[in-house]
Design an enzyme around this catalytic site. Structure first.
Site, PDB file in Angstrom:
ATOM      1  N   GLY A  45      74.507  74.036  82.658  1.00 35.87           N
ATOM      2  CA  GLY A  45      75.756  74.411  82.010  1.00 35.87           C
ATOM      3  C   GLY A  45      75.938  75.914  82.060  1.00 35.87           C
ATOM      4  O   GLY A  45      74.955  76.657  82.121  1.00 35.87           O
ATOM      5  N   GLN A  50      79.266  84.040  79.597  1.00 34.28           N
ATOM      6  CA  GLN A  50      77.978  84.404  80.200  1.00 34.28           C
ATOM      7  C   GLN A  50      78.138  85.208  81.482  1.00 34.28           C
ATOM      8  O   GLN A  50      77.182  85.832  81.943  1.00 34.28           O
ATOM      9  CB  GLN A  50      77.153  83.144  80.497  1.00 34.28           C
ATOM     10  CG  GLN A  50      76.662  82.445  79.247  1.00 34.28           C
ATOM     11  CD  GLN A  50      75.803  81.255  79.593  1.00 34.28           C
ATOM     12  OE1 GLN A  50      76.305  80.173  79.847  1.00 34.28           O
ATOM     13  NE2 GLN A  50      74.492  81.450  79.637  1.00 34.28           N
ATOM     14  N   CYS A  92      68.428  78.617  78.094  1.00 31.64           N
ATOM     15  CA  CYS A  92      69.753  79.206  78.318  1.00 31.64           C
ATOM     16  C   CYS A  92      69.623  80.211  79.451  1.00 31.64           C
ATOM     17  O   CYS A  92      68.654  80.975  79.488  1.00 31.64           O
ATOM     18  CB  CYS A  92      70.213  79.908  77.034  1.00 31.64           C
ATOM     19  SG  CYS A  92      71.808  80.744  77.212  1.00 31.64           S
ATOM     20  N   LEU A  93      70.595  80.211  80.369  1.00 28.64           N
ATOM     21  CA  LEU A  93      70.525  81.146  81.502  1.00 28.64           C
ATOM     22  C   LEU A  93      70.621  82.594  81.029  1.00 28.64           C
ATOM     23  O   LEU A  93      70.245  83.503  81.774  1.00 28.64           O
ATOM     24  CB  LEU A  93      71.637  80.837  82.510  1.00 28.64           C
ATOM     25  CG  LEU A  93      71.512  79.467  83.209  1.00 28.64           C
ATOM     26  CD1 LEU A  93      72.713  79.227  84.107  1.00 28.64           C
ATOM     27  CD2 LEU A  93      70.211  79.370  83.996  1.00 28.64           C
ATOM     28  N   HIS A 134      75.826  73.397  73.121  1.00 32.82           N
ATOM     29  CA  HIS A 134      75.292  74.698  73.515  1.00 32.82           C
ATOM     30  C   HIS A 134      76.402  75.571  74.121  1.00 32.82           C
ATOM     31  O   HIS A 134      76.515  76.754  73.798  1.00 32.82           O
ATOM     32  CB  HIS A 134      74.151  74.459  74.515  1.00 32.82           C
ATOM     33  CG  HIS A 134      73.508  75.681  75.065  1.00 32.82           C
ATOM     34  ND1 HIS A 134      72.186  76.007  74.812  1.00 32.82           N
ATOM     35  CD2 HIS A 134      73.980  76.661  75.876  1.00 32.82           C
ATOM     36  CE1 HIS A 134      71.902  77.148  75.442  1.00 32.82           C
ATOM     37  NE2 HIS A 134      72.965  77.561  76.104  1.00 32.82           N
ATOM     38  N   GLU A 135      77.221  74.971  74.993  1.00 35.63           N
ATOM     39  CA  GLU A 135      78.274  75.750  75.669  1.00 35.63           C
ATOM     40  C   GLU A 135      79.397  76.116  74.692  1.00 35.63           C
ATOM     41  O   GLU A 135      79.932  77.226  74.751  1.00 35.63           O
ATOM     42  CB  GLU A 135      78.832  74.987  76.873  1.00 35.63           C
ATOM     43  CG  GLU A 135      77.810  74.596  77.940  1.00 35.63           C
ATOM     44  CD  GLU A 135      76.867  75.711  78.365  1.00 35.63           C
ATOM     45  OE1 GLU A 135      77.261  76.886  78.325  1.00 35.63           O
ATOM     46  OE2 GLU A 135      75.710  75.400  78.716  1.00 35.63           O
ATOM     47  N   HIS A 138      78.411  79.083  72.869  1.00 33.95           N
ATOM     48  CA  HIS A 138      78.639  80.320  73.647  1.00 33.95           C
ATOM     49  C   HIS A 138      80.069  80.823  73.436  1.00 33.95           C
ATOM     50  O   HIS A 138      80.301  82.020  73.299  1.00 33.95           O
ATOM     51  CB  HIS A 138      78.454  80.069  75.142  1.00 33.95           C
ATOM     52  CG  HIS A 138      77.041  80.224  75.621  1.00 33.95           C
ATOM     53  ND1 HIS A 138      76.332  81.407  75.512  1.00 33.95           N
ATOM     54  CD2 HIS A 138      76.206  79.359  76.242  1.00 33.95           C
ATOM     55  CE1 HIS A 138      75.121  81.246  76.042  1.00 33.95           C
ATOM     56  NE2 HIS A 138      75.009  80.015  76.490  1.00 33.95           N
TER      57      HIS A 138
HETATM   58 NI    NI Z   1      73.356  79.119  77.381  1.00 34.50          NI
END
Ligand code: NI
Length: 169
Positions: A45, A50, A92-93, A134-135, A138
């Protein structure tokens, strides 16, 4: 085009994003870039903030690119209902290499728009439900680290400070 993913510590990750109002070719290109960036980073995701874009949309593919039917783009998403709770390791990226157990709903009902402004309803469970929550976090300027206990959060933050010092972050 693969874009740079912002890392924890960047103030652009903790500001709430603005709704998408213009459905243009530019938005289409942004979504393509988000998929490319997510696959290149081997994530499931990615939310627009991000990559420094302050807009409410995310992409997701829990199959990691193996199943085109799993590709989701959700614009101006809203979580309508949740059910159950699962505690699982989450990454998480924007926090590369770090993982922690986070409680998330087992089932999520969400709504949003696709690139053609059609309304989509998503009913997902397990990893996909975790990913949607999670997204959306963000888009509200929240990272999973803020959902940990103060003790665990402190531990992760200390790890990150060490990595920043040694130039690994
Ligand atoms: Ni993330």
């Amino acid at each position: 085009m693969v874009r740079d993913i912002l890392k924890y510590g960047d103030p652009r990750l903790v500001r709430p994003s603005e709704p998408v109002t213009e459905f243009t070719d530019e938005l289409r290109r942004l979504v393509e870039d988000m998929f490319e960036t997510m696959y290149a980073a081997r994530g499931v995701g990615l939310a627009a903030p991000q990559i420094g874009v302050n807009r409410r949309l995310f992409v997701m593919d829990c199959s990691g690119g193996r199943d085109a039917a799993e590709r989701v783009v959700l614009i101006n998403p809203e979580i309508l209902a949740t059910e159950g709770e699962v505690v699982e390791e989450e990454g998480c990226l924007s926090l590369p290499g770090l993982y922690a157990k986070v409680a998330r709903p087992y089932r999520v009902l969400a709504r949003g728009l696709d690139l053609d402004q059609r309304e989509i309803t998503l009913e997902v469970t397990g990893l996909a439900a975790r990913c949607v929550c999670h997204e959306v976090d963000h888009l509200d300027g929240r990272l999973y680290i803020s959902r940990l206990s103060p003790l665990k959060r402190d531990l992760l933050e200390r790890k990150i400070r060490k990595m920043i010092k040694s130039g690994e972050w």
